[in-house]
Design a protein around this motif. Structure first.
Motif, mmCIF file in Angstrom:
data_model
loop_
_atom_site.group_PDB
_atom_site.id
_atom_site.type_symbol
_atom_site.label_atom_id
_atom_site.label_comp_id
_atom_site.label_asym_id
_atom_site.label_seq_id
_atom_site.Cartn_x
_atom_site.Cartn_y
_atom_site.Cartn_z
ATOM 1 N N PRO A 190 0.793 -0.798 -0.431
ATOM 2 C CA PRO A 190 0.155 -0.235 -0.401
ATOM 3 C C PRO A 190 0.855 1.232 0.494
ATOM 4 O O PRO A 190 0.410 2.418 -0.813
ATOM 5 C CB PRO A 190 -0.790 0.121 1.150
ATOM 6 C CG PRO A 190 -0.984 -1.856 1.863
ATOM 7 C CD PRO A 190 0.160 -2.120 1.756
ATOM 8 N N GLY A 191 1.753 1.400 0.833
ATOM 9 C CA GLY A 191 2.594 2.220 0.893
ATOM 10 C C GLY A 191 3.489 2.516 -0.254
ATOM 11 O O GLY A 191 3.267 3.691 -1.391
ATOM 12 N N GLU A 192 3.769 2.102 -0.897
ATOM 13 C CA GLU A 192 4.575 2.330 -2.599
ATOM 14 C C GLU A 192 3.729 2.637 -3.214
ATOM 15 O O GLU A 192 3.891 3.026 -3.786
ATOM 16 C CB GLU A 192 5.266 0.739 -2.724
ATOM 17 C CG GLU A 192 6.073 0.011 -2.822
ATOM 18 C CD GLU A 192 6.928 -1.195 -3.108
ATOM 19 O OE1 GLU A 192 7.933 -1.478 -2.920
ATOM 20 O OE2 GLU A 192 6.128 -2.011 -3.765
ATOM 21 N N LEU A 228 1.503 9.448 -6.236
ATOM 22 C CA LEU A 228 2.517 10.671 -6.174
ATOM 23 C C LEU A 228 3.147 11.129 -7.282
ATOM 24 O O LEU A 228 3.446 11.502 -7.722
ATOM 25 C CB LEU A 228 3.173 10.740 -5.172
ATOM 26 C CG LEU A 228 3.375 11.987 -4.642
ATOM 27 C CD1 LEU A 228 1.976 13.175 -3.742
ATOM 28 C CD2 LEU A 228 4.134 12.132 -3.435
ATOM 29 N N LEU A 229 4.101 10.039 -7.493
ATOM 30 C CA LEU A 229 5.044 10.122 -8.626
ATOM 31 C C LEU A 229 4.002 10.992 -9.994
ATOM 32 O O LEU A 229 4.783 11.632 -10.540
ATOM 33 C CB LEU A 229 6.020 8.831 -8.999
ATOM 34 C CG LEU A 229 7.776 8.986 -8.322
ATOM 35 C CD1 LEU A 229 8.474 7.860 -8.383
ATOM 36 C CD2 LEU A 229 8.354 10.360 -8.008
ATOM 37 N N THR A 230 3.585 9.756 -10.477
ATOM 38 C CA THR A 230 3.440 9.783 -11.750
ATOM 39 C C THR A 230 2.256 11.411 -11.904
ATOM 40 O O THR A 230 2.388 12.002 -13.012
ATOM 41 C CB THR A 230 1.513 8.801 -11.491
ATOM 42 O OG1 THR A 230 1.996 7.950 -11.181
ATOM 43 C CG2 THR A 230 1.626 8.330 -13.268
#
Ligand SMILES: Nc1nc2c(ncn2[C@@H]2O[C@H](COP(=O)(O)OP(=O)(O)OP(=O)(O)O)[C@@H](O)[C@H]2O)c(=O)[nH]1
Length: 734
Positions: A660-662, A668-670
């Protein structure tokens, strides 16, 4: 008288060397001799020696050729006694003043006024000389005949118009039929109002005339009419020129007697004509014997037979040909020729303006046969000539239509047929017709119609050989395909149509398109695979057994190149123009093209001869397969590596399961990436807009600066020009 004393000084005139007279000449000569001697000293003999032996050889052969040409047999005038009147043919385009000139000349010689010119007019021009004036008819036939009997040709040219086609045509005909004397006469010169223009035109026409004949050829000027006649003085000059003219014999005429008929009488019994208007007529032709004597024939005893033959000839060739083998009449004798059984049309359509020419022929020339001529299409004739297309030829006395085959001699002496006459080159023409000896000139025309649209002379030629059929060949290409192949032997079909044909080509060389050479052996036998189509039937005809230097494929095309003889059509059609009214156009055999045009037929198209676009499919090559054993033996460097494995199943990619954290971090990065992209896009757009606006401003500025520069330059030049003019003026004033 005062005696001068010795002491007194005597005043002598200074010596003046003689400028003229024998002593001056003597001095000149000594001076010249001295000058020559001094020049001889400086002459370097080596300077003019030959450098190359080939050049020397060429020069020597040219010199011998020139010498040989000079050593021709001189033509001797063998006429004895009083000569026949010289024929002065007056030629020119319509309405140029031919009749008027003849009338003026006749008036000059005889002081008689002539009302009209119809046929030859004989006058006495001096103690030893009689002249016969003939107005040349304006059609091709008339010109061909006139060229054959003219001793002098007066070419009338309308000065206000210039040269016309007829004049060039007639000159060309004259050149072929032995070149008699030619004089040009310019008329209609009174139509020039401007003297300068007249002088220039005279000069121009004179030079054009000279290029056509020879430099210095005589050209008379008739400056205008006085009381409807040419000026007496000018006619007098022309007449004097004709009176003193020297004539040289022409080779064809020196060997062939001829009579220019100046009187024509129909002597058929009137009752016969009354009974049948269309009965054969008896006519009498009067005229002087010219050329050479009409020889006393050995066949004189058979005179009835000869007369019959003569009548036949007369029927066949009409005015051109009559065999004259009666008692030897000398040239210059006034002859009365009685010809029996002439078609009535000849009498009915007789026109004195078209004088009849009776030509005598020698023994070898009475039959028809093959003739070979060296022919050149006239460069002014627009179209090329096609083999077997009928043309009208004028050879010797005769005129007939024939179908020549054109050919050219190859290096190996083979006469190869040409479908069309070559451009700017001579070729051989073989045709069938009444024979004429070698060296006889030939004029060819396509039709005798009077259309003046183009130059009517198609070609000129000279007879090379007669009564000798030269073998003319043409190339043929036989194409076939194999129907059965055994090692290096194959059976070829579709090349020949019969076994007999194969027998003719036994041993002939053949080739496949791919370049495999072979030879025709014999017609294929049944036991060799040439099986009949039905049981018990016959083996197929025309299948040839051929051998090759290598095995051929079924897809190969085999061809045979050979030469086949071309037959020259045995056809000739005498021109029967004298049998029809002069205003009718004589119609002979038509060309295929003419017939097609008349019947609105399209030109047949052979589909196989059409060019098709070539389609080349990209070729697919199979990969090279190296056997496993060989692969194993190869060194590592040459072993096939990294080859895609055949039938390799795609590897299963294991699914990635994120924590889930990944997952959050990746989302976010996207998002950040997305925002960045949008920003960059906006920035680029604004930059683009700015750049376009800037370029617009720059272009405007450049335009203004260019304009300014141009203005400046203009002003500068103007100033410079003014300054220059000022200095010129100042210089002129000072
Ligand atoms: N002004 C002028 N008229 C001329 C001259 N020569 C001939 N003519 C006139 O041209 C006309 C035609 O002359 P012809 O002698 O009948 O000509 P032609 O060549 O015999 O004519 P065809 O027989 O029809 O071919 C006549 O009216 C002549 O008077 C010339 O030098 N000047």
């Amino acid at each position: 008288m005062a005696v001068p004393s010795s002491s007194q000084e005597q005043s002598h005139k200074s010596h003046r060397s003689r400028q003229a007279g024998p002593s001056a000449e003597k001095k000149d000569q000594t001076k010249k001799r001295k000058r020559d001697a001094s020049q001889e000293k400086t002459h370097n003999p080596k300077a003019f020696a030959f450098n190359s032996s080939t050049k020397a050889k060429r020069l020597q052969s040219r010199a011998t050729e020139k010498e040989q040409r000079r050593l021709h047999v001189p033509t001797i005038d063998r006429t004895i006694g009083e000569p026949a009147p010289y024929v002065i043919v007056v030629h020119g385009p319509p309405k140029v003043g031919k009749s008027l000139l003849i009338k003026s000349l006749v008036k000059h010689y005889t002081k008689h006024n002539l009302t009209e010119v119809r046929g030859p007019i004989t006058i006495v021009s001096g103690k030893q000389r009689r002249l016969q004036f003939v107005e040349c008819p304006n059609d091709v036939n008339g010109m061909l005949d006139a060229a054959k009997y003219a001793d002098v040709a007066l070419l009338l040219i309308d000065g206000s118009y210039g040269f016309e086609m007829e004049t060039f045509e007639f000159l060309n005909i004259l050149q072929v039929h032995g070149f008699p004397k030619v004089m040009g006469v310019l008329t209609h010169l009174d139509e020039f109002k401007d003297v300068k223009k007249l002088r220039k035109t005279k000069q121009r026409l004179k030079h054009r005339f000279w290029t056509e004949i020879y430099d210095g050829a005589k050209l008379f000027y008739l400056s205008g009419l006085i009381n409807g006649r040419y000026a007496k003085r000018e006619v007098h000059n022309l007449a004097r020129f004709i009176s003193v003219m020297k004539f040289h014999p022409l080779s064809w005429r020196a060997a062939h007697p001829y009579v220019l008929v100046d009187r024509f009488e129909d002597v058929t019994p009137p009752e016969k004509v009354h009974m049948d208007k269309k009965c054969d007529r008896n006519i009498i032709l009067y005229g002087y014997v010219r050329g050479c004597n009409i020889k006393k024939g050995t066949k004189l005893k058979e005179e009835v037979e000869i007369r019959k033959q003569r009548n036949i000839d007369e029927l066949k060739d009409l005015d051109e040909l009559t065999r004259l083998e009666i008692e030897g009449f000398r040239t210059g004798t006034y002859l009365r020729l009685e010809v029996h059984d002439v078609p009535y049309e000849m009498v009915q359509n007789f026109d004195p303006c078209h004088p009849v020419l009776v030509g005598g022929i020698s023994l070898g020339e009475e039959n028809a046969g093959y003739m070979q001529a060296r022919l050149k299409r006239h460069r002014w004739h627009r179209k090329v000539l096609k083999t077997r297309d009928p043309i009208i030829v004028s050879v010797g006395w005769r005129r007939y239509q024939t179908t020549p085959i054109y050919a050219i001699e190859d290096i190996n002496g083979r006469h190869r047929m040409l479908k069309y006459t070559p451009e700017h080159m001579h070729c051989l023409a073989m045709f069938w017709g009444p024979l004429a000896p070698p060296n006889t000139g030939v004029v060819a025309v396509q039709s005798v119609a009077n259309n003046q649209a183009a130059f009517r002379i198609t070609a000129t030629a000279v007879v090379l050989e007669f009564n000798h059929a030269t073998k003319i060949v043409k190339k043929i290409k036989l194409v076939g395909t194999p129907c059965k192949i055994f090692k290096k032997t194959a059976l070829i079909k579709d090349m020949f149509t019969s076994n007999l044909e194969i027998a003719r080509f036994e041993g002939a060389a053949i080739r496949t398109v791919s370049g495999i050479r072979g030879q025709v052996k014999k017609a294929a036998k049944e036991e060799l695979g040439n099986k009949p189509q039905r049981k018990g039937g016959q083996a197929r005809e025309g299948i040839a057994r051929c051998t090759f230097e290598d095995r051929i494929l079924m897809s190969d095309i085999v061809f045979l190149r050979a030469w086949t003889q071309v037959e020259v059509p045995r056809f000739f059609n005498p021109l029967t123009t004298a049998l029809q009214p002069r205003d009718h156009i004589w119609q002979g055999m038509k060309t295929v093209a003419e017939l097609r045009r008349e019947h609105n037929l399209p030109i047949p198209v052979n589909k196989d001869s059409l060019y098709k676009p070539i389609e080349r499919k990209p070729r697919k090559f199979n990969p090279t397969v190296i056997p496993k054993a060989l692969q194993a033996a190869l060194p590592f460097g040459t072993k096939p590596k990294d080859l895609p494995r055949k039938n390799k199943k795609p590897e299963k990619i294991p699914a990635v399961i994120l924590e889930p954290g990944e997952r959050k971090a990746r989302a976010l990065l996207t998002q950040i990436q997305l925002l960045k992209n949008a920003k960059m896009k906006k920035k680029k757009e604004t930059e683009n807009k700015k750049r376009i606006a800037h370029e617009k401003v720059k272009a405007k500025e450049e335009l203004i600066s260019k304009k300014r520069q141009r203005e400046e330059r203009k002003g500068r030049y103007r100033e410079e020009d003014k300054a220059k003019k000022r200095t010129i003026r100042r210089n002129a004033e000072s």
